[in-house]
Design a protein around this motif. Sequence first.
Motif, PDB file in Angstrom:
ATOM      1  N   ALA A  35     -18.941  15.544   2.309  1.00 31.55           N
ATOM      2  CA  ALA A  35     -19.308  14.129   2.500  1.00 31.55           C
ATOM      3  C   ALA A  35     -19.170  13.480   0.977  1.00 31.55           C
ATOM      4  N   THR A  36     -18.901  12.288   0.980  1.00 33.16           N
ATOM      5  CA  THR A  36     -18.797  11.577  -0.078  1.00 33.16           C
ATOM      6  C   THR A  36     -19.568  10.191   0.034  1.00 33.16           C
ATOM      7  N   LEU A  37     -20.044   9.683  -1.020  1.00 33.95           N
ATOM      8  CA  LEU A  37     -20.689   8.422  -1.128  1.00 33.95           C
ATOM      9  C   LEU A  37     -19.844   7.334  -1.726  1.00 33.95           C
ATOM     10  N   GLU A  38     -19.308   6.396  -0.854  1.00 35.93           N
ATOM     11  CA  GLU A  38     -18.573   5.170  -1.358  1.00 35.93           C
ATOM     12  C   GLU A  38     -19.424   3.934  -1.358  1.00 35.93           C
ATOM     13  N   LYS A  39     -19.340   3.241  -2.586  1.00 32.86           N
ATOM     14  CA  LYS A  39     -20.297   2.288  -2.830  1.00 32.86           C
ATOM     15  C   LYS A  39     -19.968   0.953  -1.709  1.00 32.86           C
ATOM     16  N   LYS A  40     -21.151   0.278  -1.676  1.00 32.55           N
ATOM     17  CA  LYS A  40     -20.919  -0.868  -0.482  1.00 32.55           C
ATOM     18  C   LYS A  40     -20.221  -2.019  -1.328  1.00 32.55           C
ATOM     19  N   SER A  41     -19.358  -2.867  -0.691  1.00 29.99           N
ATOM     20  CA  SER A  41     -18.506  -3.797  -1.554  1.00 29.99           C
ATOM     21  C   SER A  41     -19.400  -4.928  -2.076  1.00 29.99           C
ATOM     22  N   GLU A  42     -20.546  -5.221  -1.338  1.00 26.98           N
ATOM     23  CA  GLU A  42     -21.499  -6.428  -1.529  1.00 26.98           C
ATOM     24  C   GLU A  42     -22.301  -6.080  -2.969  1.00 26.98           C
ATOM     25  N   ARG A  43     -22.237  -4.673  -3.334  1.00 27.16           N
ATOM     26  CA  ARG A  43     -23.011  -4.292  -4.449  1.00 27.16           C
ATOM     27  C   ARG A  43     -22.406  -4.480  -5.689  1.00 27.16           C
ATOM     28  N   GLY A  44     -22.955  -4.941  -6.939  1.00 27.49           N
ATOM     29  CA  GLY A  44     -22.422  -4.985  -8.171  1.00 27.49           C
ATOM     30  C   GLY A  44     -22.063  -3.827  -8.680  1.00 27.49           C
ATOM     31  N   GLU A  45     -21.311  -3.625  -9.639  1.00 23.35           N
ATOM     32  CA  GLU A  45     -20.720  -2.421 -10.284  1.00 23.35           C
ATOM     33  C   GLU A  45     -22.008  -1.929 -11.209  1.00 23.35           C
ATOM     34  N   ARG A 170     -31.699 -13.134  -9.708  1.00 20.98           N
ATOM     35  CA  ARG A 170     -30.992 -12.796 -10.912  1.00 20.98           C
ATOM     36  C   ARG A 170     -29.570 -12.208 -10.605  1.00 20.98           C
ATOM     37  N   ASP A 171     -29.643 -11.406  -9.613  1.00 27.66           N
ATOM     38  CA  ASP A 171     -28.240 -10.757  -9.209  1.00 27.66           C
ATOM     39  C   ASP A 171     -27.237 -11.679  -8.728  1.00 27.66           C
ATOM     40  N   HIS A 172     -27.901 -13.118  -8.390  1.00 29.68           N
ATOM     41  CA  HIS A 172     -26.865 -14.171  -7.580  1.00 29.68           C
ATOM     42  C   HIS A 172     -26.641 -15.096  -8.960  1.00 29.68           C
ATOM     43  N   GLY A 173     -26.790 -14.835 -10.028  1.00 30.30           N
ATOM     44  CA  GLY A 173     -26.412 -15.454 -11.062  1.00 30.30           C
ATOM     45  C   GLY A 173     -27.585 -16.555 -11.808  1.00 30.30           C
ATOM     46  N   PHE A 174     -28.716 -16.437 -11.357  1.00 35.05           N
ATOM     47  CA  PHE A 174     -29.690 -17.354 -11.961  1.00 35.05           C
ATOM     48  C   PHE A 174     -30.544 -16.820 -13.299  1.00 35.05           C
ATOM     49  N   ILE A 191     -39.484 -19.783 -12.027  1.00 35.11           N
ATOM     50  CA  ILE A 191     -38.649 -20.888 -12.494  1.00 35.11           C
ATOM     51  C   ILE A 191     -37.010 -20.479 -12.323  1.00 35.11           C
ATOM     52  N   LEU A 192     -36.184 -20.861 -11.625  1.00 31.61           N
ATOM     53  CA  LEU A 192     -34.756 -20.505 -11.538  1.00 31.61           C
ATOM     54  C   LEU A 192     -33.846 -21.569 -11.919  1.00 31.61           C
ATOM     55  N   GLN A 193     -32.757 -21.155 -12.952  1.00 26.03           N
ATOM     56  CA  GLN A 193     -32.020 -21.934 -13.603  1.00 26.03           C
ATOM     57  C   GLN A 193     -30.529 -21.510 -13.336  1.00 26.03           C
ATOM     58  N   LYS A 194     -29.644 -22.396 -12.942  1.00 26.99           N
ATOM     59  CA  LYS A 194     -28.183 -22.062 -12.779  1.00 26.99           C
ATOM     60  C   LYS A 194     -27.278 -23.235 -12.843  1.00 26.99           C
ATOM     61  N   ASP A 195     -26.372 -23.307 -13.663  1.00 24.45           N
ATOM     62  CA  ASP A 195     -25.267 -24.362 -13.837  1.00 24.45           C
ATOM     63  C   ASP A 195     -26.189 -25.632 -14.115  1.00 24.45           C
TER      64      ASP A 195
END
Length: 514
Positions: A35-45, A170-174, A191-195
């Motif tokens: 068995a091997t582990l493959e990373k889930k596509s939605e998770r960041g590197e 933070r994982d969503h870029g804030f 307090i969240l800040q983005k763009d």
Amino acid sequence: MWPFAVWRLVTCYPTTNFDLDAHDFFKIEGKGPNATLEKKSERGEATIQKAREILKGKTECHKLYAGYHATNQKLETLYRYRDYYTKLPISSGSLNAFLKLVPESITHTPWERIVYASPPALISRPEKLPEGELSSTSTPTSTERGDTTFATQGSAEHQFDEAFVAEYYRDHGFDIARPDTDTQGSVPDLILQKDDRTYFAEVERTGTSRPANILTNAARAEYYDIPVYFIVKDLSAARTLVNILRHPVSSNTDRGAQLYTQSTALTLSDGSKPLLPRDATQNASRWHLVTEPGNTEPTRRLELRVDSDTVSNEVTAAVSPDDHTDQVIAKGPVDKSVAEFEYATDIISSGDSVPADRTRIHPPFVPTKLSYLTNTSVRYQQGNRELSPLEVNEYKPGWDYSDEDGVRKRYEAAFKQFAKQKLIRVEGAELLRDNVLDVLLAELYDPQTTRKTPGKKEASRALWQHIEKKDNNPEGSSGMITKTNHHTWRWPRGIESPDLPFVGAEEETLLELI
């Protein structure tokens, strides 16, 4: 002492962090030794790399159970929102031997330095490990009956949830700030800040049981004109929160509304502490916002009422005209601090202790708006790692009929509810029709439906189905000015009570953090 005991037991598992649920980060391909582990596509590197390193096991697992969450960024990132990794299941038969692993020489625990997680706990013969990031029922303790005092960071469980939410955004870029670590003032959780946009975020663990806390957070965001996210544990809590935001009073009354009560006990301007009459409970005191006819416009005042049979003989108080079973023990203008009112009850001098059998009075939350649905987003936890926005179709206002059911049916049902909830009949009172329509549509209709907003003609028609209309032709005017007849707002709009914790000297503190 617990971290050492757990460390000794986990040395039996030298090659893996046996308790880390890898399904959040990897898919298992194949079976058995191949068995091997493959990373889930939605998770960041970066997150996947941290997970791989922790899955290697021994060193990180020892550090985890030794209490190093706050000193190892990789462990902190992956573990801080999973409280069950600091709990160890153990059978009752092994309990005695387990405790003997702890040497007497250990007198201090590194868990004293952990700000967002609890020490390991013993779970005897568990059927399964605890689940869910936002499921704890722990509540802050009170040092004095009726005087619950909260640190600005809240309970350990609340900090735990804050850390989870902070990481999520933070994982969503804030960019994330936690102002409650910098000031004791009234500030949002995050307090969240983005763009170049700023948002407040409020994490409500038990807040739905304390409506005034939710409304204070909403009013703060309104005060600073900043959008706010409310994060709750599930869909049911999200719907409850919306109900609080769209009608920010405890109940309507014939002459106004009964208000929610704040968590922090009242201290008068001279430092003294008024008490509810002897043998009264907190539920026996009720702040009412009362509206009466005035010479040119209605007058508003606050009244603190208690049941008459709980008022002790030594208390002299006015009888409420609304209900002869009530006593009014304090009253004053709605825009004045209740700390300046006079109280017909026992008052404890500054510096003296409150008797154990007495309960302190708490101030009311005076709404600043008819509702707090605009510039507000409610989000709830769905699964282990996702925060889903509450969509309009996930809660029902009771009037949102489809176009097939009838557009006018929807308009009339909406304005029937608005008139009943937000307006009150007062002899001689009047409001400009255009002002009423603008406010009701912006604060109540549009935030609760995705359907078409009625034009002025249709909205007026719907409004006059439920309240009286008054046409004026002022001298020198060529047109008619339409107003409501004998109706005004159930509570005044735009009132900023001095008792709101963010009004006043602390304003500059938060502005410096944004």
